[in-house]
Design a protein around this motif. Structure first.
Motif, PDB file in Angstrom:
ATOM      1  N   TYR A 246       0.832  -1.203   0.000  1.00  0.00           N
ATOM      2  CA  TYR A 246       0.000   0.000   0.000  1.00  0.00           C
ATOM      3  C   TYR A 246       0.867   1.255   0.000  1.00  0.00           C
ATOM      4  O   TYR A 246       0.604   2.213  -0.743  1.00  0.00           O
ATOM      5  N   GLU A 247       1.906   1.254   0.831  1.00  0.00           N
ATOM      6  CA  GLU A 247       2.773   2.430   0.922  1.00  0.00           C
ATOM      7  C   GLU A 247       3.469   2.697  -0.405  1.00  0.00           C
ATOM      8  O   GLU A 247       3.641   3.850  -0.815  1.00  0.00           O
ATOM      9  N   LEU A 248       3.883   1.633  -1.102  1.00  0.00           N
ATOM     10  CA  LEU A 248       4.551   1.815  -2.384  1.00  0.00           C
ATOM     11  C   LEU A 248       3.604   2.449  -3.391  1.00  0.00           C
ATOM     12  O   LEU A 248       3.981   3.370  -4.124  1.00  0.00           O
ATOM     13  N   PHE A 249       2.365   1.977  -3.446  1.00  0.00           N
ATOM     14  CA  PHE A 249       1.361   2.587  -4.317  1.00  0.00           C
ATOM     15  C   PHE A 249       1.140   4.050  -3.935  1.00  0.00           C
ATOM     16  O   PHE A 249       1.057   4.932  -4.802  1.00  0.00           O
ATOM     17  N   ARG A 250       1.015   4.286  -2.650  1.00  0.00           N
ATOM     18  CA  ARG A 250       0.728   5.643  -2.175  1.00  0.00           C
ATOM     19  C   ARG A 250       1.811   6.623  -2.608  1.00  0.00           C
ATOM     20  O   ARG A 250       1.511   7.713  -3.107  1.00  0.00           O
ATOM     21  N   TYR A 251       3.068   6.232  -2.454  1.00  0.00           N
ATOM     22  CA  TYR A 251       4.144   7.153  -2.799  1.00  0.00           C
ATOM     23  C   TYR A 251       4.385   7.235  -4.301  1.00  0.00           C
ATOM     24  O   TYR A 251       4.855   8.261  -4.799  1.00  0.00           O
ATOM     25  N   PHE A 252       4.052   6.171  -5.021  1.00  0.00           N
ATOM     26  CA  PHE A 252       4.195   6.219  -6.475  1.00  0.00           C
ATOM     27  C   PHE A 252       3.284   7.286  -7.067  1.00  0.00           C
ATOM     28  O   PHE A 252       3.653   7.979  -8.024  1.00  0.00           O
ATOM     29  N   TYR A 253       2.087   7.432  -6.501  1.00  0.00           N
ATOM     30  CA  TYR A 253       1.121   8.389  -7.026  1.00  0.00           C
ATOM     31  C   TYR A 253       1.118   9.697  -6.246  1.00  0.00           C
ATOM     32  O   TYR A 253       0.185  10.494  -6.363  1.00  0.00           O
TER      33      TYR A 253
ATOM     34  N   GLN B  49      13.236   4.722 -12.291  1.00  0.00           N
ATOM     35  CA  GLN B  49      12.248   5.456 -11.503  1.00  0.00           C
ATOM     36  C   GLN B  49      12.216   4.851 -10.099  1.00  0.00           C
ATOM     37  O   GLN B  49      11.806   3.708  -9.920  1.00  0.00           O
ATOM     38  N   VAL B  50      12.662   5.618  -9.111  1.00  0.00           N
ATOM     39  CA  VAL B  50      12.856   5.104  -7.747  1.00  0.00           C
ATOM     40  C   VAL B  50      12.114   5.929  -6.700  1.00  0.00           C
ATOM     41  O   VAL B  50      12.243   5.680  -5.506  1.00  0.00           O
ATOM     42  N   GLY B  51      11.304   6.881  -7.143  1.00  0.00           N
ATOM     43  CA  GLY B  51      10.667   7.801  -6.204  1.00  0.00           C
ATOM     44  C   GLY B  51       9.784   7.131  -5.174  1.00  0.00           C
ATOM     45  O   GLY B  51       9.729   7.567  -4.012  1.00  0.00           O
ATOM     46  N   ALA B  52       9.083   6.064  -5.573  1.00  0.00           N
ATOM     47  CA  ALA B  52       8.178   5.404  -4.631  1.00  0.00           C
ATOM     48  C   ALA B  52       8.952   4.717  -3.514  1.00  0.00           C
ATOM     49  O   ALA B  52       8.595   4.834  -2.334  1.00  0.00           O
ATOM     50  N   VAL B  53      10.020   3.997  -3.869  1.00  0.00           N
ATOM     51  CA  VAL B  53      10.838   3.329  -2.850  1.00  0.00           C
ATOM     52  C   VAL B  53      11.446   4.363  -1.914  1.00  0.00           C
ATOM     53  O   VAL B  53      11.455   4.188  -0.687  1.00  0.00           O
ATOM     54  N   ARG B  54      11.963   5.432  -2.483  1.00  0.00           N
ATOM     55  CA  ARG B  54      12.551   6.493  -1.663  1.00  0.00           C
ATOM     56  C   ARG B  54      11.524   7.067  -0.690  1.00  0.00           C
ATOM     57  O   ARG B  54      11.819   7.279   0.490  1.00  0.00           O
ATOM     58  N   GLY B  55      10.309   7.290  -1.174  1.00  0.00           N
ATOM     59  CA  GLY B  55       9.263   7.830  -0.311  1.00  0.00           C
ATOM     60  C   GLY B  55       8.918   6.903   0.836  1.00  0.00           C
ATOM     61  O   GLY B  55       8.735   7.338   1.972  1.00  0.00           O
ATOM     62  N   VAL B  56       8.830   5.598   0.543  1.00  0.00           N
ATOM     63  CA  VAL B  56       8.492   4.629   1.597  1.00  0.00           C
ATOM     64  C   VAL B  56       9.594   4.577   2.645  1.00  0.00           C
ATOM     65  O   VAL B  56       9.320   4.573   3.850  1.00  0.00           O
TER      66      VAL B  56
ATOM     67  N   LEU C 153       6.000   1.139 -11.554  1.00  0.00           N
ATOM     68  CA  LEU C 153       5.654   0.807 -10.171  1.00  0.00           C
ATOM     69  C   LEU C 153       6.006  -0.646  -9.866  1.00  0.00           C
ATOM     70  O   LEU C 153       6.648  -0.943  -8.844  1.00  0.00           O
ATOM     71  N   LYS C 154       5.611  -1.540 -10.755  1.00  0.00           N
ATOM     72  CA  LYS C 154       5.853  -2.963 -10.515  1.00  0.00           C
ATOM     73  C   LYS C 154       7.339  -3.268 -10.418  1.00  0.00           C
ATOM     74  O   LYS C 154       7.757  -4.144  -9.648  1.00  0.00           O
ATOM     75  N   ARG C 155       8.150  -2.533 -11.159  1.00  0.00           N
ATOM     76  CA  ARG C 155       9.592  -2.736 -11.141  1.00  0.00           C
ATOM     77  C   ARG C 155      10.190  -2.438  -9.763  1.00  0.00           C
ATOM     78  O   ARG C 155      11.254  -2.957  -9.401  1.00  0.00           O
ATOM     79  N   GLN C 156       9.494  -1.618  -8.997  1.00  0.00           N
ATOM     80  CA  GLN C 156      10.029  -1.204  -7.698  1.00  0.00           C
ATOM     81  C   GLN C 156       9.657  -2.155  -6.556  1.00  0.00           C
ATOM     82  O   GLN C 156      10.157  -1.997  -5.441  1.00  0.00           O
TER      83      GLN C 156
END
Length: 291
Positions: A10-17, A30-37, A81-84
């Protein structure tokens, strides 16, 4: 002692968007979602979380896909997203946190299992499941609460009853009747959220709802049609309940194993890959403050 359990998927989805979720590093990843989590998890640690576990969906499919053909399967997920997904798991481990990558079952199941383990530990005063997912509401009660981090809202048993109209134990039954579009099953035709809640507040479980409307001692509009639908589709309703019921015999270890003692050396490499040198600096600062 408090235990914090986080829905990593859920957190990964949340930060991706979220703003910044599309950040790419110098390699074009693209690493922004992982970084955000990771920054979010460090915030939790900085705020005092000591025992923390993160559950992820290593693959989207689970045993539930074999039970219902349209159950969520990950189709349509953005490729960036899936790649992350695997990167998140490795980065969380580098941060020194416990991570449960689920394959046969889902992240929600691991969270439910960990909540049960923590609640059984006499040293644990409170178990905080960090996700707004309605499936996890079935775990709430006693020491266990649900926390929506984005809305900054805690939900105990009374909160679950107020939001969904049923006790936590009836959440799988409620979902079975009304359906869950996020998970890909439709529920029973005509059974709306309020009607299902009214009936389940009286009977508790699908199995205990009389199939003849004349036997109902709760007043709802269209009772005859609803009872007929339940009778005709009873086995399907039970299947949907199975889909909505968490599997808690998942190996998640012990509370002591979830204690955070600082980052691993691998965090340096991940911080560089994520364009986030602050991760290393903040992780060591928090660890040193606790020493």
């Amino acid at each position: 002692m408090q235990v914090h359990l986080v829905d990593g998927t859920y957190e990964l989805f949340r930060y991706f968007y979220s703003p910044g979720g599309g950040h790419s590093n110098d390699a074009g990843e693209q690493v922004g979602a992982v970084r955000g989590v990771l920054r979010s998890l460090l915030t939790m640690l900085g705020d005092g979380a000591t025992h923390l576990g993160v559950a992820t969906d290593h693959v989207i499919e689970s045993f539930r896909n074999d039970l219902w053909p349209t159950y969520k399967d990950g189709s349509g997920i953005d490729a960036d997203l899936k790649r992350q997904f695997p990167w998140l798991e490795e980065a969380i481990a580098a941060l020194g946190l416990t991570v449960w990558p689920m394959v046969e079952v889902e992240a929600d199941d691991a969270l439910g299992a960990a909540a049960a383990v923590a609640a059984d530990d006499d040293r644990v005063e409170k178990v905080v499941i960090c996700t707004p997912d309605k499936d996890l509401a079935q775990c709430v009660g006693g020491k266990v609460v649900q926390y929506d981090r984005r809305a900054q809202q805690f939900r105990d048993s009374e909160g679950v009853l107020e939001k969904y109209g049923v006790e936590p134990a009836s959440i799988p039954d409620w979902l079975a009747l009304v359906g869950d579009s996020a998970d890909g099953f439709p529920g029973l035709q005509g059974w709306g959220a309020k009607t299902a809640a009214t009936v389940l507040r009286r009977y508790g479980r699908i199995e205990d709802i009389p199939h003849a409307p004349g036997q109902w001692d709760v007043g709802v509009r269209g009772a005859a049609k609803l009872a007929t639908t339940l009778h005709d589709e009873f086995e399907q309703a039970l299947l949907f309940k199975t889909l909505a019921t968490l599997v808690t015999d998942v190996e998640v270890g012990t509370v002591d194993e979830w204690r955070w003692d600082g980052p691993t050396d691998d965090l340096v490499g991940w911080a560089d890959r994520l364009d986030a040198p602050d991760l290393v600096r903040n992780a060591h600062r928090i660890a040193e403050d606790r020493a």
